[in-house]
Design a protein around this motif. Sequence first.
Motif, mmCIF file in Angstrom:
data_model
loop_
_atom_site.group_PDB
_atom_site.id
_atom_site.type_symbol
_atom_site.label_atom_id
_atom_site.label_comp_id
_atom_site.label_asym_id
_atom_site.label_seq_id
_atom_site.Cartn_x
_atom_site.Cartn_y
_atom_site.Cartn_z
ATOM 1 N N PRO A 163 16.099 2.753 -38.067
ATOM 2 C CA PRO A 163 16.088 4.219 -38.007
ATOM 3 C C PRO A 163 15.624 4.869 -39.300
ATOM 4 C CG PRO A 163 18.351 3.362 -38.028
ATOM 5 C CD PRO A 163 17.450 2.196 -37.831
ATOM 6 N N GLY B 190 17.872 15.008 -28.951
ATOM 7 C CA GLY B 190 18.688 14.123 -28.127
ATOM 8 C C GLY B 190 18.896 14.638 -26.718
ATOM 9 N N TYR C 22 20.473 9.970 -26.293
ATOM 10 C CA TYR C 22 19.232 9.260 -26.600
ATOM 11 C C TYR C 22 18.305 10.170 -27.404
ATOM 12 C CZ TYR C 22 20.489 5.390 -23.589
ATOM 13 O OH TYR C 22 21.111 4.292 -23.042
ATOM 14 N N TYR C 23 17.781 9.618 -28.494
ATOM 15 C CA TYR C 23 16.908 10.352 -29.397
ATOM 16 C C TYR C 23 15.530 9.690 -29.465
ATOM 17 C CZ TYR C 23 21.340 12.213 -31.199
ATOM 18 O OH TYR C 23 22.570 12.808 -31.334
ATOM 19 N N PHE D 6 16.203 5.778 -29.900
ATOM 20 C CA PHE D 6 17.486 5.323 -30.403
ATOM 21 C C PHE D 6 18.571 5.993 -29.576
ATOM 22 C CE2 PHE D 6 16.273 3.216 -34.375
ATOM 23 C CZ PHE D 6 14.949 3.610 -34.465
ATOM 24 N N ARG D 7 19.792 5.490 -29.679
ATOM 25 C CA ARG D 7 20.887 6.123 -28.951
ATOM 26 C C ARG D 7 22.167 6.064 -29.775
ATOM 27 N NH1 ARG D 7 21.644 1.636 -24.066
ATOM 28 N NH2 ARG D 7 22.622 -0.013 -25.344
ATOM 29 N N GLN D 8 23.041 6.987 -29.461
ATOM 30 C CA GLN D 8 24.334 7.024 -30.139
ATOM 31 C C GLN D 8 25.420 7.321 -29.120
ATOM 32 O OE1 GLN D 8 24.598 9.693 -33.506
ATOM 33 N NE2 GLN D 8 26.331 8.562 -34.346
ATOM 34 N N GLU E 57 27.833 4.172 -34.142
ATOM 35 C CA GLU E 57 26.665 4.501 -34.948
ATOM 36 C C GLU E 57 25.414 4.542 -34.065
ATOM 37 O OE1 GLU E 57 28.076 2.668 -39.246
ATOM 38 O OE2 GLU E 57 26.316 1.861 -38.241
ATOM 39 N N ARG E 58 24.409 5.237 -34.583
ATOM 40 C CA ARG E 58 23.132 5.274 -33.880
ATOM 41 C C ARG E 58 22.530 3.873 -33.860
ATOM 42 N NH1 ARG E 58 19.146 10.195 -35.156
ATOM 43 N NH2 ARG E 58 21.140 11.193 -34.711
ATOM 44 N N GLU E 59 21.980 3.489 -32.715
ATOM 45 C CA GLU E 59 21.404 2.152 -32.598
ATOM 46 C C GLU E 59 20.011 2.206 -31.997
ATOM 47 O OE1 GLU E 59 23.634 -0.409 -30.008
ATOM 48 O OE2 GLU E 59 23.304 0.824 -28.248
ATOM 49 N N TRP F 188 12.936 13.462 -35.845
ATOM 50 C CA TRP F 188 13.831 13.143 -34.743
ATOM 51 C C TRP F 188 13.934 14.314 -33.785
ATOM 52 C CZ3 TRP F 188 16.547 8.452 -34.343
ATOM 53 C CH2 TRP F 188 16.384 7.583 -35.422
#
Length: 129
Positions: A113, A122, A93-94, A36-38, A43-45, A119
Amino acid sequence: VQLQAYGGGLVQAGGSLRLSCAASGRTFSRYPMGWFRQAPGKEREFVAAISWSGGKIYYADSVKGRFTISRDNAKNMIYLQMSSLKPEDTAVYYCAADLARTDYSGSYCSTLPDEYDYWGQGTLVTVSS
């Protein structure tokens, strides 16, 4: 249980980066994992997800054809190969793991998510124009 994402950095538009995520503390080989990325102020996507077998993979439309997710279960690692990077890919990026999922078929992974319970910290990717 720890997830350690690394490999981020500064890259010019059109360039490539490979993100890695090392999992430790238990075996992750039978669980779905995702990236995922923010971006700042957003918001995180979802970016990409992969089932434990690698048989099911999802990508966000925004990265399809440019990013490739993969995993090495023997090494407890997942990867995100990013190419043709754009400034809009700039984000932290997570990596994430769905350790609550029992999936015998190896055909499940999620784009949501909320379905991931572990998690990483990042890694920052900055794409300059």
